[in-house]
Design an enzyme around this catalytic site. Structure first.
Site, PDB file in Angstrom:
ATOM      1  N   LYS A  92      66.431  64.637  39.605  1.00 30.18           N
ATOM      2  CA  LYS A  92      65.801  64.404  38.010  1.00 30.18           C
ATOM      3  C   LYS A  92      65.751  65.999  37.693  1.00 30.18           C
ATOM      4  O   LYS A  92      65.848  66.071  36.565  1.00 30.18           O
ATOM      5  CB  LYS A  92      65.165  63.271  37.236  1.00 30.18           C
ATOM      6  N   ASN A  93      64.636  65.855  38.023  1.00 26.33           N
ATOM      7  CA  ASN A  93      64.375  67.051  37.613  1.00 26.33           C
ATOM      8  C   ASN A  93      65.475  68.787  37.584  1.00 26.33           C
ATOM      9  O   ASN A  93      65.110  69.684  37.424  1.00 26.33           O
ATOM     10  CB  ASN A  93      62.307  68.161  37.606  1.00 26.33           C
ATOM     11  N   CYS A  97      51.544  64.882  25.264  1.00 26.07           N
ATOM     12  CA  CYS A  97      52.406  63.647  25.600  1.00 26.07           C
ATOM     13  C   CYS A  97      51.292  63.117  26.394  1.00 26.07           C
ATOM     14  O   CYS A  97      49.728  63.924  26.705  1.00 26.07           O
ATOM     15  CB  CYS A  97      53.300  64.124  26.377  1.00 26.07           C
ATOM     16  N   ARG A 102      50.906  70.376  26.517  1.00 27.38           N
ATOM     17  CA  ARG A 102      52.742  71.351  27.022  1.00 27.38           C
ATOM     18  C   ARG A 102      52.115  72.108  25.830  1.00 27.38           C
ATOM     19  O   ARG A 102      54.301  71.374  25.125  1.00 27.38           O
ATOM     20  CB  ARG A 102      52.836  69.752  27.157  1.00 27.38           C
ATOM     21  N   ASP A 121      53.376  66.206  40.143  1.00 29.04           N
ATOM     22  CA  ASP A 121      54.184  65.023  40.194  1.00 29.04           C
ATOM     23  C   ASP A 121      53.800  63.628  40.869  1.00 29.04           C
ATOM     24  O   ASP A 121      53.952  62.461  41.498  1.00 29.04           O
ATOM     25  CB  ASP A 121      55.706  65.116  40.144  1.00 29.04           C
ATOM     26  N   ARG A 165      63.112  56.067  33.479  1.00 29.51           N
ATOM     27  CA  ARG A 165      63.026  57.301  33.329  1.00 29.51           C
ATOM     28  C   ARG A 165      62.922  58.145  34.587  1.00 29.51           C
ATOM     29  O   ARG A 165      64.141  59.184  34.541  1.00 29.51           O
ATOM     30  CB  ARG A 165      61.626  57.907  32.217  1.00 29.51           C
TER      31      ARG A 165
HETATM   32  N1  EPU Z   1      53.142  75.192  29.873  1.00 29.13           N
HETATM   33  C1  EPU Z   1      52.571  76.044  28.696  1.00 29.13           C
HETATM   34  N2  EPU Z   1      53.252  77.001  28.280  1.00 29.13           N
HETATM   35  C2  EPU Z   1      54.564  76.653  28.306  1.00 29.13           C
HETATM   36  C3  EPU Z   1      54.948  75.797  29.200  1.00 29.13           C
HETATM   37  C4  EPU Z   1      54.870  75.595  30.085  1.00 29.13           C
HETATM   38  O1  EPU Z   1      51.208  76.359  28.607  1.00 29.13           O
HETATM   39  O2  EPU Z   1      55.120  77.845  27.000  1.00 29.13           O
HETATM   40  C5  EPU Z   1      51.634  74.861  30.311  1.00 29.13           C
HETATM   41  C6  EPU Z   1      51.888  73.196  30.839  1.00 29.13           C
HETATM   42  O3  EPU Z   1      51.437  72.984  29.120  1.00 29.13           O
HETATM   43  C7  EPU Z   1      51.496  72.953  31.955  1.00 29.13           C
HETATM   44  C8  EPU Z   1      51.479  74.432  32.552  1.00 29.13           C
HETATM   45  O4  EPU Z   1      52.443  75.068  31.839  1.00 29.13           O
HETATM   46  O5  EPU Z   1      49.787  72.891  32.009  1.00 29.13           O
HETATM   47  C9  EPU Z   1      52.753  73.941  33.600  1.00 29.13           C
HETATM   48  O6  EPU Z   1      54.615  73.314  33.243  1.00 29.13           O
HETATM   49  P1  EPU Z   1      55.328  73.360  33.378  1.00 29.13           P
HETATM   50  O7  EPU Z   1      56.273  74.150  32.213  1.00 29.13           O
HETATM   51  O8  EPU Z   1      55.243  74.140  34.143  1.00 29.13           O
HETATM   52  O9  EPU Z   1      56.230  72.028  33.109  1.00 29.13           O
HETATM   53  P2  EPU Z   1      57.481  71.149  32.683  1.00 29.13           P
HETATM   54  O10 EPU Z   1      58.424  72.369  32.856  1.00 29.13           O
HETATM   55  O11 EPU Z   1      57.832  70.828  31.398  1.00 29.13           O
HETATM   56  C10 EPU Z   1      58.449  70.526  35.036  1.00 29.13           C
HETATM   57  C11 EPU Z   1      58.591  68.916  35.332  1.00 29.13           C
HETATM   58  C12 EPU Z   1      57.110  68.122  35.114  1.00 29.13           C
HETATM   59  C13 EPU Z   1      56.725  68.601  35.968  1.00 29.13           C
HETATM   60  C14 EPU Z   1      56.539  69.957  35.804  1.00 29.13           C
HETATM   61  C15 EPU Z   1      55.012  70.948  36.953  1.00 29.13           C
HETATM   62  C16 EPU Z   1      60.728  68.713  34.303  1.00 29.13           C
HETATM   63  C17 EPU Z   1      62.148  68.008  33.652  1.00 29.13           C
HETATM   64  N3  EPU Z   1      59.723  68.499  34.344  1.00 29.13           N
HETATM   65  O12 EPU Z   1      57.469  70.098  33.838  1.00 29.13           O
HETATM   66  O13 EPU Z   1      57.862  66.370  36.238  1.00 29.13           O
HETATM   67  O14 EPU Z   1      55.276  67.482  36.358  1.00 29.13           O
HETATM   68  O15 EPU Z   1      57.468  70.663  35.573  1.00 29.13           O
HETATM   69  O16 EPU Z   1      55.896  70.586  38.173  1.00 29.13           O
HETATM   70  O17 EPU Z   1      61.225  69.585  35.302  1.00 29.13           O
HETATM   71  C18 EPU Z   1      58.164  64.502  35.969  1.00 29.13           C
HETATM   72  O18 EPU Z   1      59.251  64.477  36.927  1.00 29.13           O
HETATM   73  O19 EPU Z   1      57.177  62.890  36.251  1.00 29.13           O
HETATM   74  C19 EPU Z   1      57.127  65.394  35.204  1.00 29.13           C
HETATM   75  C20 EPU Z   1      56.431  65.656  34.538  1.00 29.13           C
END
Ligand code: EPU
Length: 416
Positions: free
Chosen positions: A22-23, A116, A121, A304, A396
């Site tokens: 998915k990701n 969420c 996030r 995850d 999802r």
């Molecule tokens: N964060 C910030 N600022 C930002 C971006 C992130 O503070 O601008 C923080 C977030 O709040 C979190 C941490 O940094 O505490 C890491 O967040 P990240 O941005 O890496 O998460 P994401 O990219 O939103 C993806 C996956 C998630 C997975 C995380 C961590 C996708 C679509 N989603 O989320 O997947 O948990 O990386 O590996 O790629 C899932 O599949 O169930 C899922 C939640």
């Protein structure tokens, strides 16, 4: 509302084939916005998030032809370059259209995702990266309004490791003038696949898989054909399903190195594991040993898989301490697992799990995608019947999970 009903205590046995990630699927679909040329994606998992992303793209005027596990996308007639609140609220990954739209069209309007179930996030690092490339960012009425002339390569130091933030900036940089360096970049396999695809499209990407990614942009990008990599989180979930039920499971079509952090911990917990090509065999030996772990960006232990691993530790002999370092509120499943007899004490970002050797069936409620998976695993391991409510979360991110678990001998069904 649909529920999943499970009669537990049946050891899972057999082979399960792993779907596309998915990701990785979501950023690859976003990448099609960078070009007017056709883009073809294979091994696309049939999931709600994939469907929602295709709907988002269609709403923008992208031509989408999708059949089973493949889709051809053509963004040559973009009309409404907006990601509306309704879609972003349901799927935060929609924010990945921001980089490509700003780079290609010089304008984008994308709803700000709110918090969420797993944390606040924010997306400040995405915005910081795009601003460094020359985009003007304004937040108004719950929306991000981005404007830009041609973006210019820059050196970007991310304050923290962000997966979709790294991907958003890489996509924008692929159409920028000159070179962009992203420091403290995410190293996930899905980032590496995106880099490969941007390379096929005509950008030059180096360093993906390390913490410094360099992207040399191109004035125009071509289409691409790509096959989505296997879903390491789905693979890990089925290995854990084998482990918690004391079963004998083989996951096929996987990249074993992508789940190395998990298989290492499973071995420490006393499971018998063997890798052979794209297959991992797991025999769920008893007793289960307690192990400590902490979640971390790749190649560390994936957040995850934290909820699913907690089920195994609830069945262990001894006390395990697990630390969640990525999301501040990702222990919602702990309260539900307690209803099934687990002894879990949450102290801030740590959970202390006193293994009790057994779980008992109960009616529980899923709060997010991975929490749903953990409750299903707990139900498969528990004595008696478990009903998991709010199962729409599971659709999802897990393709045909009830069918796949049934084929392994799980006594599980979906009821309305
Ligand atoms: N964060 C910030 N600022 C930002 C971006 C992130 O503070 O601008 C923080 C977030 O709040 C979190 C941490 O940094 O505490 C890491 O967040 P990240 O941005 O890496 O998460 P994401 O990219 O939103 C993806 C996956 C998630 C997975 C995380 C961590 C996708 C679509 N989603 O989320 O997947 O948990 O990386 O590996 O790629 C899932 O599949 O169930 C899922 C939640």
């Amino acid at each position: 509302m649909e529920r999943i009903v499970i009669q537990g205590s049946a050891p899972l046995r057999g082979e399960v084939s792993i779907s596309g990630a998915k990701n990785s699927a979501l950023p690859l679909m976003a990448a099609c916005l960078l070009t007017e040329r056709p883009c073809r994606i294979e091994n696309l998992p049939v999931l709600h998030d994939v469907k929602s992303f295709l709907d988002l793209l269609r709403g923008m005027g992208v031509q989408v032809e999708s059949r089973g596990g493949s889709a051809e996308l053509r963004a040559d007639g973009l009309q409404r370059v907006e990601a509306p609140y309704d879609l972003v609220r349901k799927m935060r990954a929609s924010v990945m259209v921001l980089g490509p739209l700003t780079a290609r069209l010089g304008a984008a309007k994308v709803s700000l995702p709110g918090g969420c179930a797993i944390g606040v996030r924010p997306i400040d690092q995405h915005l910081k990266g795009l601003a460094a490339l020359g985009a003007e960012i304004r937040l108004e009425g719950g929306y991000i309004h981005a404007r830009a002339g041609r973006l210019k390569g820059a050196k970007i130091f991310l304050d923290l490791v962000t997966v979709t933030g790294t991907k958003n900036i890489m996509m924008a940089a692929a159409l920028a003038d000159g070179r962009t360096q992203i420091h403290n970049a995410a190293r996930e396999p899905e980032v590496v696949q995106l880099a490969e695809v941007l390379g096929l499209m005509g950008a030059e990407v180096r360093g993906a898989g390390t913490d410094t990614v360099e992207v040399a942009g191109a004035p125009r990008l071509e289409g691409f054909e790509a096959r989505i990599i296997p879903d390491r989180i789905e693979a890990g979930t089925y290995l854990l399903a084998g482990a918690v039920t004391g079963g004998d499971v083989c996951v096929t079509g996987v990249c074993p190195e992508h789940v190395g952090a998990l298989t290492g911990k499973l071995a420490d917990a006393g499971m018998d594991l063997r890798e052979e090509g794209g297959r991992i065999y797991l025999k769920g030996d008893r007793p289960i040993r307690a192990v400590d772990f902490q979640t971390a960006p790749y190649p560390g232990f994936a957040t995850d898989l934290q909820a699913q691993m907690m089920v195994l530790l609830s069945l262990a002999e001894g006390t395990s301490v697990l630390s969640e370092t990525i999301f501040e509120n990702r222990f919602m499943h702990a309260g539900e697992l307690r209803r099934m007899g687990a002894d879990i004490q949450v102290e801030g970002a740590r959970a202390v799990v006193r293994g009790k050797g057994r779980l008992t069936g109960a009616e529980v409620m899923a709060t997010d995608l991975r929490a749903s998976a953990s409750l299903i695993l707990a139900g498969l391991a528990a004595e008696g019947e478990t009903t998991v409510n709010r199962v729409y979360h599971i659709d999802r991110g897990y393709e045909r999970i009830v069918e796949k678990l049934s084929a392994l001998g799980g006594r599980i069904q979906r009821v309305t």
